[in-house]
Enzyme design. Structure first.
Site, PDB file in Angstrom:
ATOM      1  CB  SER A 123      -0.780   0.127   1.106  1.00 24.55           C
ATOM      2  OG  SER A 123      -1.540   1.360   1.342  1.00 24.55           O
ATOM      3  CE1 TYR A 145      -6.547   4.254  -2.014  1.00 23.03           C
ATOM      4  CE2 TYR A 145      -5.050   3.859  -0.104  1.00 23.03           C
ATOM      5  CZ  TYR A 145      -6.265   3.576  -0.617  1.00 23.03           C
ATOM      6  OH  TYR A 145      -7.123   2.709  -0.199  1.00 23.03           O
ATOM      7  CB  THR A 171      -6.777   2.217  -4.939  1.00 23.54           C
ATOM      8  OG1 THR A 171      -5.819   0.950  -4.614  1.00 23.54           O
ATOM      9  CG2 THR A 171      -8.153   2.086  -4.267  1.00 23.54           C
ATOM     10  CE  LYS A 243      -7.431  -3.260  -3.399  1.00 22.96           C
ATOM     11  NZ  LYS A 243      -7.980  -2.198  -2.695  1.00 22.96           N
ATOM     12  CG  HIS A 267     -11.303  -0.077  -0.682  1.00 21.20           C
ATOM     13  ND1 HIS A 267     -10.801   0.899  -1.423  1.00 21.20           N
ATOM     14  CD2 HIS A 267     -10.729  -0.015   0.630  1.00 21.20           C
ATOM     15  CE1 HIS A 267      -9.653   1.314  -0.635  1.00 21.20           C
ATOM     16  NE2 HIS A 267      -9.909   0.748   0.563  1.00 21.20           N
TER      17      HIS A 267
HETATM   18  C1  FNR Z   1      -7.857  -1.850   3.200  1.00 18.41           C
HETATM   19  N1  FNR Z   1      -7.931  -1.731   1.814  1.00 18.41           N
HETATM   20  C2  FNR Z   1      -7.069  -1.040   1.149  1.00 18.41           C
HETATM   21  N2  FNR Z   1      -7.060  -0.839  -0.245  1.00 18.41           N
HETATM   22  C3  FNR Z   1      -6.152  -0.193  -1.024  1.00 18.41           C
HETATM   23  O1  FNR Z   1      -5.871  -0.124  -2.228  1.00 18.41           O
HETATM   24  N3  FNR Z   1      -5.094   0.702  -0.226  1.00 18.41           N
HETATM   25  C4  FNR Z   1      -5.022   0.362   1.274  1.00 18.41           C
HETATM   26  O2  FNR Z   1      -4.256   1.056   1.648  1.00 18.41           O
HETATM   27  C5  FNR Z   1      -5.975  -0.168   1.832  1.00 18.41           C
HETATM   28  N4  FNR Z   1      -6.094  -0.071   3.165  1.00 18.41           N
HETATM   29  C6  FNR Z   1      -7.076  -1.020   4.030  1.00 18.41           C
HETATM   30  C7  FNR Z   1      -6.791  -1.096   5.313  1.00 18.41           C
HETATM   31  C8  FNR Z   1      -7.739  -1.911   5.907  1.00 18.41           C
HETATM   32  C9  FNR Z   1      -7.675  -2.115   7.478  1.00 18.41           C
HETATM   33  C10 FNR Z   1      -8.548  -2.843   5.292  1.00 18.41           C
HETATM   34  C11 FNR Z   1      -9.453  -3.896   5.921  1.00 18.41           C
HETATM   35  C12 FNR Z   1      -8.760  -2.755   3.928  1.00 18.41           C
HETATM   36  C13 FNR Z   1      -8.811  -2.683   1.109  1.00 18.41           C
HETATM   37  C14 FNR Z   1      -8.121  -3.917   0.741  1.00 18.41           C
HETATM   38  O3  FNR Z   1      -6.926  -3.779  -0.206  1.00 18.41           O
HETATM   39  C15 FNR Z   1      -8.946  -4.912   0.062  1.00 18.41           C
HETATM   40  O4  FNR Z   1      -9.725  -4.608  -0.976  1.00 18.41           O
HETATM   41  C16 FNR Z   1     -10.205  -5.680   1.047  1.00 18.41           C
HETATM   42  O5  FNR Z   1      -9.621  -5.553   2.236  1.00 18.41           O
HETATM   43  C17 FNR Z   1     -10.474  -7.009   0.761  1.00 18.41           C
HETATM   44  O6  FNR Z   1     -11.629  -7.410   1.449  1.00 18.41           O
HETATM   45  P1  FNR Z   1     -11.134  -8.470   2.677  1.00 18.41           P
HETATM   46  O7  FNR Z   1     -10.213  -9.480   2.222  1.00 18.41           O
HETATM   47  O8  FNR Z   1     -10.720  -7.784   3.797  1.00 18.41           O
HETATM   48  O9  FNR Z   1     -12.579  -9.183   2.987  1.00 18.41           O
END
Ligand code: FNR
Length: 370
Positions: A123, A145, A171, A243, A267
């Site tokens: 990330s 991002y 993303t 994404k 997400h």
């Molecule tokens: C995320 N997600 C996320 N996505 C992204 O593109 N950049 C990021 O920095 C983050 N940070 C983030 C923090 C936390 C605490 C969570 C739970 C999620 C989304 C992540 O990449 C992903 O899309 C989801 O977590 C997928 O769902 P599941 O596997 O958690 O059910």
């Protein structure tokens, strides 16, 4: 030593107890290792959390239809995406601020990913500098991002290029953070001293006058647009993957602009509540892109059977978000590695029971939808 006395804020385990056998076991255990507000930050989603729940339920609506007696002795979970080979299709989703969950943060997750042959998507909000990830490990992509402007965004991509990341994941589903009521109720805030080596936590907003709108004239001015994606594609030799795409028309547009793959994702239900479930969106999008166009999927993967179903509906690979963080919270690198191992073994056994020797054999004929 395994700490067992307190039920909250346990220190991370240094060995894995027998009672941790599934992702659900890890989920229950992780809560015991985290402060309450961090737990809600991890688990929560947007508004009423319909999408968080639906992401899990979507897999239960699909049933498996196994084929029998096939010769599986040459079986393998290997896949290829954009010319890159991966030992299995289980990737680590980008998750920011991983030092919230374990002092070693992304460094621990990266170590586990390397040992288990999992592709890690790092990330922008990593607490670990991308330069600390092993340069010669090819199983790493960088998630961007948007940094408010092209110059700063491109600078990060160029740093990722120099560190031998193999793809850029942009993303695009969160130009505004989700309305996360649960997080607000527990006053979740990032620790003030938390280090983010590649980005400020908040990109400065353009100044607006009193009669202007803070969302549309403020935040949306620094949000990325299609022309920015085109600009990035023109200025990096790495494949660009978007994404968070859910609409087939966006998928087509991305393809036309030269985007090389999509991660179908809402997400983890954290941005827009009641957004379409990733499995449904995958099928809608699969219908409008060329057969070999890489579509990855995340959201709600908790079992090897879930992975099989996603691949059967056309995903090239899946990503796990929260499950990896459960592992990280419980036992650092060891926990993430165990979570990956559990899913990998469940997936392999599912393949064997389904009669599919290779990932390419997995298709819609092996599932039944209500
Ligand atoms: C995320 N997600 C996320 N996505 C992204 O593109 N950049 C990021 O920095 C983050 N940070 C983030 C923090 C936390 C605490 C969570 C739970 C999620 C989304 C992540 O990449 C992903 O899309 C989801 O977590 C997928 O769902 P599941 O596997 O958690 O059910």
């Amino acid at each position: 030593m395994i700490a067992t006395t307190s039920t909250k804020n346990l220190t991370p385990f240094t060995q894995i107890p027998e009672y941790l056998q599934t992702i659900a076991d890890y989920e229950r255990q992780a809560e015991k290792h985290l402060p309450e507000n961090t737990w809600h930050y991890l688990q929560g989603g947007a508004m009423d959390e319909n999408s968080v729940r639906e992401n899990l339920q979507q897999f239960q609506k699909i049933q498996l239809v196994p084929r029998l007696l096939n010769d599986l002795t040459q079986g393998s979970t290997e896949i290829e995406i954009l010319g890159q080979k991966f030992p299995h299709p289980i990737f680590l989703a980008p998750i920011g601020h991983q030092q919230l969950f374990h002092s070693e943060g992304e460094a621990a997750a990266a170590l586990a990913a390397e040992v288990l042959g999992s592709n890690m998507v790092l990330s922008t909000f990593t607490n670990t500098d991308m330069r600390q990830l092993k340069k010669d490990n090819p199983l790493k992509w960088f998630q961007l991002y948007w940094q408010g402007d092209r110059e700063k965004s491109l600078a990060l991509i160029q740093l990722a290029e120099r560190q031998h990341f193999k793809a850029i994941v942009i993303t695009v589903d969160s130009p505004h953070t989700g309305i996360r009521d649960r997080e607000r109720r527990v006053f979740f805030q990032l620790p003030q001293k938390m280090q983010h080596p590649h980005t400020p936590t908040h990109i400065p907003l353009p100044e607006i006058s009193a009669d202007q709108h803070p969302v549309f004239n403020g935040l949306m001015q620094i949000a990325p647009k299609w022309a920015d994606i085109e600009f990035i594609i023109a200025h990096t030799h790495l494949p660009v993957i978007l994404k968070g795409v859910l609409h087939p028309l966006d998928a087509k547009k991305a393809l036309d602009l030269g985007v090389k793959g999509l991660i179908i994702s809402n997400h983890g239900g954290r941005v827009l509540d009641t957004s379409i479930s990733p499995l449904k969106a995958l099928q809608n999008i699969k219908a409008v892109v060329p057969q070999d166009f890489p579509l990855l999927l995340d959201g709600g993967i908790r079992r090897g059977t879930d992975i099989f179903k996603a691949l059967a509906l056309g995903a090239s690979a899946v990503l796990i978000g929260r499950p990896a963080i459960y592992g990280l919270s419980v036992a650092g690198a060891l926990g993430v590695a165990h979570v990956l191992k559990i899913l990998k073994e469940e997936f392999e056994i599912t393949m064997a029971l389904m009669g599919t020797a290779t990932v390419n054999d997995i298709n819609k004929e092996y599932i039944s939808q209500d």
